[in-house]
Enzyme design. Sequence first.
Site, PDB file in Angstrom:
ATOM      1  N   THR A 253      -0.015   1.155   2.139  1.00 39.77           N
ATOM      2  CA  THR A 253       0.149  -0.301   2.158  1.00 39.77           C
ATOM      3  C   THR A 253      -0.815  -0.886   3.171  1.00 39.77           C
ATOM      4  O   THR A 253      -1.063  -0.299   4.221  1.00 39.77           O
ATOM      5  CB  THR A 253       1.610  -0.686   2.477  1.00 39.77           C
ATOM      6  OG1 THR A 253       2.436  -0.217   1.412  1.00 39.77           O
ATOM      7  CG2 THR A 253       1.787  -2.192   2.585  1.00 39.77           C
ATOM      8  N   PHE A 255      -1.579  -4.036   5.616  1.00 40.73           N
ATOM      9  CA  PHE A 255      -0.904  -5.123   6.322  1.00 40.73           C
ATOM     10  C   PHE A 255      -1.971  -5.999   6.965  1.00 40.73           C
ATOM     11  O   PHE A 255      -3.072  -5.522   7.249  1.00 40.73           O
ATOM     12  CB  PHE A 255      -0.005  -4.552   7.426  1.00 40.73           C
ATOM     13  CG  PHE A 255       1.073  -3.638   6.904  1.00 40.73           C
ATOM     14  CD1 PHE A 255       2.342  -4.115   6.642  1.00 40.73           C
ATOM     15  CD2 PHE A 255       0.801  -2.296   6.661  1.00 40.73           C
ATOM     16  CE1 PHE A 255       3.336  -3.278   6.153  1.00 40.73           C
ATOM     17  CE2 PHE A 255       1.779  -1.447   6.168  1.00 40.73           C
ATOM     18  CZ  PHE A 255       3.054  -1.942   5.908  1.00 40.73           C
TER      19      PHE A 255
END
Length: 361
Positions: A253, A255
Amino acid sequence: MEGLRDGIDAVDAQIVRLLDERARLAHRIGEVKLAKGLPAYVPSRERKVMERVVELGEGDFPKAGLEAVFREIISASISLEAPLKVAYLGPESTFTHEAARRAFGASVELEPEATVADVFARVERGEANHGVVPVENSMEGAVTHTLDELMGSPLRICGEIYLPISQSLLSREGSLEGISKVYSHPMGLAQAGSWLRRELPHAALEEAESTAEAARLASEERGAASVGSALAADHYGLRVLATDIQDARTNATRFIVLGRTWAGPTGRDKTSVVFSFKNRPGGLRDALSAFAEEGIDLRRIESRPSRRRAWTYVFFADFAGHPEDEGVRRALAKLEEHTTYLTLIGAYPEVRTPGGPEGAS
Ligand SMILES: O=C(O)C(=O)C[C@]1(C(=O)O)C=C[C@@H](O)C=C1
């Protein structure tokens, strides 16, 4: 061995003395920043400090260790300069918490918020200096709440963090045999789907608000487990029964770090813009030709409903370079000619992603 330990004691004393010397310098930098109204957190400078330290480290001490040590030294320096508050999408012990810790270290105040919108609001109101939210997942794509907030916010992206998402199975139970129910955020259940079907075919799968909430539920129920970050195990007194249970090993992921201003140039940066253009044939091609003509590498493009008029769209683009680079300046000027709306929403040191596309890896 005693002699060697005496040697280590002597070196530790020197390290502490040098850290004090460094702290005094950071403190003085903090005073200058305060007088000039500059932010304490300067990601472009941190990138340079890290790169230099890793380059200097040609001895026996592992480079990854140097990075970890300096992450905390810089974090402590920031806390000497200003009491930095960082809001992140909570609750505690989730992957966003881990990302915020990676970006800022352990010495700054990290504050969980319930929603992405709350993180933006805290920073916009000046109650936090920075925010950390997820923006895209390598398997699931964009985090649309974050894109929608970016569209209307005065905040700017000043940093990015990639986190490999490693899902673990956590439980009070000592083995898989006793488990009849598994809690997780829908994303966690999806990512560990194959493993759960194979190893726990009879367990009921229950959705929770977050992976941390799932861990809390699992901590209160016999025969229950949760899927999420291993960080949550300590927090909720659970055992880690299995690690890396996600389907794809490349699950990561991305961010972003939010601030009032974007970061300065480092020579290896990424810029993010949001734009829309008149709905006519070739409109998108013309807009994107601005990047092609300047030889600028487009890293990502994403469209979202404009939320102003039905069936109209805005585009989010990330590309290599910094707004202070000549080529980027020219590309942005050209892009503006083809758009009805263009906002620079961030510029930040680019993070190399293992297994990423060429240029980004
Ligand atoms: O150089 C600065 O601006 C500092 O404040 C020092 C320092 C550091 O410890 O090296 C600390 C915080 C900043 O984010 C960048 C670097």
